[in-house]
Design a protein around this motif. Structure first.
Motif, PDB file in Angstrom:
ATOM      1  N   LEU A 113       0.797  -1.227   0.000  1.00  0.00           N
ATOM      2  CA  LEU A 113       0.000   0.000   0.000  1.00  0.00           C
ATOM      3  C   LEU A 113       0.828   1.275   0.000  1.00  0.00           C
ATOM      4  O   LEU A 113       0.275   2.369  -0.102  1.00  0.00           O
ATOM      5  CB  LEU A 113      -0.941  -0.001   1.213  1.00  0.00           C
ATOM      6  N   GLY A 114       2.131   1.158   0.129  1.00  0.00           N
ATOM      7  CA  GLY A 114       2.997   2.316  -0.004  1.00  0.00           C
ATOM      8  C   GLY A 114       2.838   3.373   1.059  1.00  0.00           C
ATOM      9  O   GLY A 114       2.983   4.567   0.777  1.00  0.00           O
ATOM     10  N   SER A 115       2.558   2.969   2.300  1.00  0.00           N
ATOM     11  CA  SER A 115       2.337   3.944   3.372  1.00  0.00           C
ATOM     12  C   SER A 115       3.235   3.634   4.558  1.00  0.00           C
ATOM     13  O   SER A 115       3.101   2.586   5.201  1.00  0.00           O
ATOM     14  CB  SER A 115       0.875   3.927   3.820  1.00  0.00           C
ATOM     15  N   ALA A 116       4.161   4.560   4.862  1.00  0.00           N
ATOM     16  CA  ALA A 116       4.998   4.409   6.045  1.00  0.00           C
ATOM     17  C   ALA A 116       4.182   4.575   7.324  1.00  0.00           C
ATOM     18  O   ALA A 116       4.475   3.956   8.351  1.00  0.00           O
ATOM     19  CB  ALA A 116       6.131   5.430   6.009  1.00  0.00           C
ATOM     20  N   SER A 117       3.132   5.410   7.279  1.00  0.00           N
ATOM     21  CA  SER A 117       2.276   5.600   8.458  1.00  0.00           C
ATOM     22  C   SER A 117       1.547   4.315   8.820  1.00  0.00           C
ATOM     23  O   SER A 117       1.437   3.958   9.996  1.00  0.00           O
ATOM     24  CB  SER A 117       1.263   6.716   8.188  1.00  0.00           C
ATOM     25  N   LEU A 118       1.037   3.615   7.798  1.00  0.00           N
ATOM     26  CA  LEU A 118       0.369   2.337   8.055  1.00  0.00           C
ATOM     27  C   LEU A 118       1.346   1.329   8.630  1.00  0.00           C
ATOM     28  O   LEU A 118       0.991   0.553   9.525  1.00  0.00           O
ATOM     29  CB  LEU A 118      -0.252   1.811   6.769  1.00  0.00           C
ATOM     30  N   ARG A 119       2.565   1.346   8.133  1.00  0.00           N
ATOM     31  CA  ARG A 119       3.572   0.417   8.647  1.00  0.00           C
ATOM     32  C   ARG A 119       3.815   0.649  10.138  1.00  0.00           C
ATOM     33  O   ARG A 119       3.845  -0.301  10.923  1.00  0.00           O
ATOM     34  CB  ARG A 119       4.871   0.579   7.860  1.00  0.00           C
ATOM     35  N   LYS A 478      -8.495  -2.628  -5.011  1.00  0.00           N
ATOM     36  CA  LYS A 478      -8.943  -1.287  -4.634  1.00  0.00           C
ATOM     37  C   LYS A 478      -8.653  -0.923  -3.189  1.00  0.00           C
ATOM     38  O   LYS A 478      -9.070   0.134  -2.718  1.00  0.00           O
ATOM     39  CB  LYS A 478     -10.449  -1.162  -4.897  1.00  0.00           C
ATOM     40  N   LEU A 479      -7.940  -1.758  -2.479  1.00  0.00           N
ATOM     41  CA  LEU A 479      -7.603  -1.452  -1.092  1.00  0.00           C
ATOM     42  C   LEU A 479      -6.676  -0.239  -1.032  1.00  0.00           C
ATOM     43  O   LEU A 479      -5.727  -0.133  -1.809  1.00  0.00           O
ATOM     44  CB  LEU A 479      -6.921  -2.654  -0.436  1.00  0.00           C
ATOM     45  N   THR A 480      -6.948   0.674  -0.096  1.00  0.00           N
ATOM     46  CA  THR A 480      -6.082   1.830   0.132  1.00  0.00           C
ATOM     47  C   THR A 480      -5.536   1.794   1.552  1.00  0.00           C
ATOM     48  O   THR A 480      -6.087   1.112   2.425  1.00  0.00           O
ATOM     49  CB  THR A 480      -6.838   3.145  -0.079  1.00  0.00           C
ATOM     50  N   TRP A 481      -4.474   2.574   1.780  1.00  0.00           N
ATOM     51  CA  TRP A 481      -3.892   2.546   3.118  1.00  0.00           C
ATOM     52  C   TRP A 481      -4.819   3.190   4.131  1.00  0.00           C
ATOM     53  O   TRP A 481      -4.829   2.791   5.311  1.00  0.00           O
ATOM     54  CB  TRP A 481      -2.528   3.214   3.111  1.00  0.00           C
ATOM     55  N   LEU A 482      -5.634   4.154   3.716  1.00  0.00           N
ATOM     56  CA  LEU A 482      -6.601   4.751   4.640  1.00  0.00           C
ATOM     57  C   LEU A 482      -7.673   3.736   5.036  1.00  0.00           C
ATOM     58  O   LEU A 482      -8.087   3.659   6.197  1.00  0.00           O
ATOM     59  CB  LEU A 482      -7.233   5.976   4.010  1.00  0.00           C
ATOM     60  N   GLY A 483      -8.147   2.951   4.056  1.00  0.00           N
ATOM     61  CA  GLY A 483      -9.114   1.904   4.373  1.00  0.00           C
ATOM     62  C   GLY A 483      -8.523   0.858   5.287  1.00  0.00           C
ATOM     63  O   GLY A 483      -9.179   0.389   6.231  1.00  0.00           O
ATOM     64  N   ALA A 484      -7.260   0.488   5.023  1.00  0.00           N
ATOM     65  CA  ALA A 484      -6.599  -0.498   5.869  1.00  0.00           C
ATOM     66  C   ALA A 484      -6.465   0.010   7.300  1.00  0.00           C
ATOM     67  O   ALA A 484      -6.720  -0.718   8.267  1.00  0.00           O
ATOM     68  CB  ALA A 484      -5.223  -0.823   5.294  1.00  0.00           C
ATOM     69  N   ARG A 541      -6.509   7.067  -3.607  1.00  0.00           N
ATOM     70  CA  ARG A 541      -5.296   6.701  -2.874  1.00  0.00           C
ATOM     71  C   ARG A 541      -4.802   5.291  -3.232  1.00  0.00           C
ATOM     72  O   ARG A 541      -3.855   4.805  -2.596  1.00  0.00           O
ATOM     73  CB  ARG A 541      -5.559   6.766  -1.370  1.00  0.00           C
ATOM     74  N   VAL A 542      -5.438   4.613  -4.191  1.00  0.00           N
ATOM     75  CA  VAL A 542      -4.941   3.309  -4.619  1.00  0.00           C
ATOM     76  C   VAL A 542      -3.532   3.484  -5.170  1.00  0.00           C
ATOM     77  O   VAL A 542      -3.294   4.361  -6.012  1.00  0.00           O
ATOM     78  CB  VAL A 542      -5.861   2.689  -5.693  1.00  0.00           C
ATOM     79  N   PRO A 543      -2.545   2.698  -4.731  1.00  0.00           N
ATOM     80  CA  PRO A 543      -1.163   2.888  -5.186  1.00  0.00           C
ATOM     81  C   PRO A 543      -1.031   2.772  -6.707  1.00  0.00           C
ATOM     82  O   PRO A 543      -1.715   1.966  -7.346  1.00  0.00           O
ATOM     83  CB  PRO A 543      -0.405   1.761  -4.473  1.00  0.00           C
ATOM     84  N   ASP A 544      -0.147   3.559  -7.276  1.00  0.00           N
ATOM     85  CA  ASP A 544       0.058   3.541  -8.722  1.00  0.00           C
ATOM     86  C   ASP A 544       0.645   2.217  -9.205  1.00  0.00           C
ATOM     87  O   ASP A 544       0.417   1.818 -10.348  1.00  0.00           O
ATOM     88  CB  ASP A 544       0.998   4.693  -9.124  1.00  0.00           C
ATOM     89  N   ASP A 545       1.403   1.546  -8.351  1.00  0.00           N
ATOM     90  CA  ASP A 545       2.053   0.307  -8.776  1.00  0.00           C
ATOM     91  C   ASP A 545       1.252  -0.933  -8.393  1.00  0.00           C
ATOM     92  O   ASP A 545       1.815  -2.032  -8.307  1.00  0.00           O
ATOM     93  CB  ASP A 545       3.447   0.214  -8.162  1.00  0.00           C
ATOM     94  N   VAL A 546      -0.058  -0.781  -8.185  1.00  0.00           N
ATOM     95  CA  VAL A 546      -0.861  -1.904  -7.706  1.00  0.00           C
ATOM     96  C   VAL A 546      -0.815  -3.080  -8.679  1.00  0.00           C
ATOM     97  O   VAL A 546      -0.765  -4.243  -8.271  1.00  0.00           O
ATOM     98  CB  VAL A 546      -2.322  -1.458  -7.440  1.00  0.00           C
ATOM     99  N   ASN A 547      -0.825  -2.824  -9.968  1.00  0.00           N
ATOM    100  CA  ASN A 547      -0.813  -3.919 -10.941  1.00  0.00           C
ATOM    101  C   ASN A 547       0.495  -4.702 -10.869  1.00  0.00           C
ATOM    102  O   ASN A 547       0.496  -5.942 -10.925  1.00  0.00           O
ATOM    103  CB  ASN A 547      -1.024  -3.373 -12.358  1.00  0.00           C
ATOM    104  N   ALA A 548       1.609  -3.981 -10.755  1.00  0.00           N
ATOM    105  CA  ALA A 548       2.901  -4.661 -10.660  1.00  0.00           C
ATOM    106  C   ALA A 548       2.996  -5.489  -9.371  1.00  0.00           C
ATOM    107  O   ALA A 548       3.502  -6.617  -9.378  1.00  0.00           O
ATOM    108  CB  ALA A 548       4.032  -3.633 -10.711  1.00  0.00           C
ATOM    109  N   VAL A 549       2.503  -4.932  -8.260  1.00  0.00           N
ATOM    110  CA  VAL A 549       2.553  -5.656  -6.989  1.00  0.00           C
ATOM    111  C   VAL A 549       1.657  -6.891  -7.035  1.00  0.00           C
ATOM    112  O   VAL A 549       2.063  -7.982  -6.597  1.00  0.00           O
ATOM    113  CB  VAL A 549       2.140  -4.732  -5.825  1.00  0.00           C
ATOM    114  N   MET A 550       0.445  -6.771  -7.573  1.00  0.00           N
ATOM    115  CA  MET A 550      -0.458  -7.913  -7.653  1.00  0.00           C
ATOM    116  C   MET A 550       0.103  -9.007  -8.563  1.00  0.00           C
ATOM    117  O   MET A 550      -0.067 -10.202  -8.295  1.00  0.00           O
ATOM    118  CB  MET A 550      -1.822  -7.459  -8.155  1.00  0.00           C
TER     119      MET A 550
END
Length: 586
Positions: A113-119, A478-484, A541-550
């Motif tokens: 999800l690309g979020s240091a805050s979530l981490r 479609k998961l975002t770091w805010l939703g997580a 807020r969906v990460p731009d690299d979601v396709n590559a990560v999936m």
């Protein structure tokens, strides 16, 4: 109380062998790969044994038999749930999680999800779950040592903490992999052998224990004049009028009445008296043999199943072992083997729990049912041979405490070192000392509750926080770091609220409803719902690299998309160069 020299010797041998194996395999541990994921070279067979050794905790080795003794058929959901959780883990999480290349659970969330805050936010939940789960391991160690020798419970807790901390500080995951694999087979031996012997004794006596047969509808009876010392506050019930001498005063207890008994009280029962049962246990053998039909109890049972089935995939110390596999295929193969190993193990505590109700019914009075595994061998087989059987089970019990506490300490210390501290080997060791000291202190200060129930709350917390993030993070684009973060806050907050209310209820009359004692049936759907709703509302807020990560998570291993994430810190440069020396045993 007489000291069992055989049991003390066996426990000492387990501690020495544990230290030796950990010391031997930690000589080459110098880098991130070694301390966190054992250089990702652990083959599926050894990893399956290590996971099983780590997973079979105090709740499994002592608690399952104790719950079967007390609750009967209703307690069978614990071993079923403990095992079935790996089915969900295998189907939805194991292989994609390994292909993510992450080192820790917060590391995976940041990669996805690309979020240091979530981490950082998820790190604190990992710490809390780890400490909450480690507490019953240390309490169980105190209970086990107290059962075999006249020592205060805190001695066992401190002893396990010291041994585990030394091994983990020496080499992290690399130091404990072989230790945990060895300890699984030791635990299986330590329950299987006494169970077979006790079954032979049971059938040789005509299929009836000293306290009666399970086919009898009334509760068990005392076979001799018996004095029971109460070590923790309990509330007792009887099914018929029963003459009891409380300290020096005789009284008659009547059915349908709660009888609170305080710590330090001595109860005297005459020969052939019916055995009182703690308030949350099955009062008669008839109710013990049949599942509950009460709607409230059924909802509580369903909630427990929900927590156990989904909580396994959210336990940080379980997930971290899958990072040690070479690839996703090996991770999935490991999970299948774990299912077989756990299914084999859980046959034995269930059988011991049934035998305990016929041979050590006094545990139903004291509420100390978790000691059944350690007391029923000497009750069924008097003399030296019975003491040897107790010694074997005591060795397995300490192996359970050491293995699970080791995995918890590695996972939590690794997360703290890489996410909250500087990321060097020194930081890992400092984190190990701090994380070990907190549950050790709590184990000394807090009373011992049913170990399986305490662990069950840890499962509920894991199921309500990390399970939704893993399932949705792996399978929903479609998961975002805010939703997580919203889902984790809601699910975790509700469970922690239930923990606080449950503790208050236990000390003010037990008024809490079922969804406070077993909250997962409410908290898990709430966590999923808030995660999905907030993610849909923050679609930008969906990460731009979601396709590559999936693609990396789901592409078959031979295609070569898997990339292990780099952790540049955690150790000096010259230490990382030296990691080529020595080869990790597979």
């Amino acid at each position: 109380m007489q000291v069992n020299p055989w049991a003390l010797t066996s426990v000492g041998l387990v501690i020495v062998v544990t230290y030796y194996l950990g010391r031997r395999t930690s000589r080459f541990a110098r880098s991130t790969h070694d301390f966190l994921v054992a250089r990702r070279t652990v083959r599926s067979r050894r990893n399956a044994a290590a996971i099983s050794g780590e997973y079979i905790s105090a709740a499994s080795f002592l608690g399952v038999a104790g719950l079967v003794l007390k609750e009967g058929a209703d307690a069978l959901w614990f071993p079923i749930g403990f095992t079935a959780g790996y089915l969900a883990l295998m189907l939805f999480v194991a292989a994609p999680l390994r292909r993510s290349g992450a080192y820790t659970l917060p590391d995976f969330l940041e990669a996805r999800l690309g979020s240091a805050s979530l981490r950082t936010f998820s790190t604190w939940f990992v710490v809390f779950i780890g400490i909450l789960y480690m507490l019953p391991q240390l309490q169980g160690a105190g209970l086990a040592l107290k059962t075999i020798m006249p020592a205060p419970a805190w001695v066992g807790s401190v002893l396990v903490t010291v041994v585990v901390a030394i091994n983990v500080m020496g080499g992290g995951m690399r130091a404990i992999t072989l230790v945990q694999a060895f300890q699984y087979w030791l635990k299986l031996f330590a329950l299987a052998v006494p169970t077979f012997v006790l079954c032979v004794v049971f059938f040789g006596s005509g299929g009836s224990g000293s306290a009666g047969s399970l086919g009898q509808q009334p509760p068990p009876r005392f076979t001799d004049d018996t004095t029971v010392s109460i070590e923790t506050d309990v509330v007792l019930h009887v099914d018929r009028p029963t003459l009891v001498r409380v300290d020096d005063e005789e009284t008659v207890w009547l059915p349908g009445t709660d009888y609170p008994v305080g710590t330090g009280t001595e109860l005297f029962f005459a020969e052939d008296a019916r055995v009182p049962v703690v308030a949350d246990g099955a009062l008669t053998n008839e109710s013990w043999l049949r599942p509950t039909k009460d709607s409230t109890d059924l909802l509580s049972t369903y909630s427990l199943m929900f927590a156990l089935f989904l909580g396994t995939m959210g336990l940080p110390h379980v997930l971290v072992r899958f990072y040690t596999n070479p690839d996703g295929k090996a991770a999935r193969r490991t999970t299948v083997q774990v299912l077989l190993l756990l299914g084999l193990f859980y046959l034995f505590p269930v059988m011991i729990g049934a035998l305990s109700r016929m041979y050590v019914p006094e545990l139903l009075v004291t509420g100390n049912t978790d000691a059944a595994v350690l007391q029923v061998p000497s009750a069924m087989v008097p003399g030296v041979f019975g003491q040897i059987l107790v010694a074997i089970t005591a060795a397995g019990a300490f192996a359970a405490f050491l293995a699970t506490a080791s995995g918890l300490l590695v996972s939590v210390s690794g997360v703290i070192a890489t996410d909250l501290l500087g990321g060097k080997v020194r930081d890992f060791r400092v984190a190990t000392i701090v994380v070990a000291a907190i549950p050790a202190g709590l184990a000394v200060l807090l009373p011992i509750d049913d170990l399986s129930l305490t662990v069950g709350m840890s499962f509920a917390l894991a199921a309500s926080t990390f399970c939704p993030l893993l399932v949705l993070g792996i399978w929903w684009r479609k998961l975002t770091w805010l939703g997580a973060m919203a889902g984790m806050s809601v699910g975790g907050g509700l469970v922690l609220t239930a923990v606080v209310l449950g503790a208050i209820s236990a000390r003010t009359g037990g008024w809490a409803p079922w969804f406070i004692e077993q909250p997962a049936l409410i908290t898990v759907p709430a966590a999923f719902l808030f995660t999905i709703v907030v993610s849909l509302g923050t679609a930008r807020r969906v990460p731009d690299d979601v396709n590559a990560v999936m693609l990396r998570l789901h592409a078959p291993d031979p295609l070569g998309f898997m990339r292990d994430r780099a952790v540049a810190r955690f150790g000096k440069a010259e230490e990382r160069v030296r990691t080529g020396k020595g080869r990790h045993r597979k």
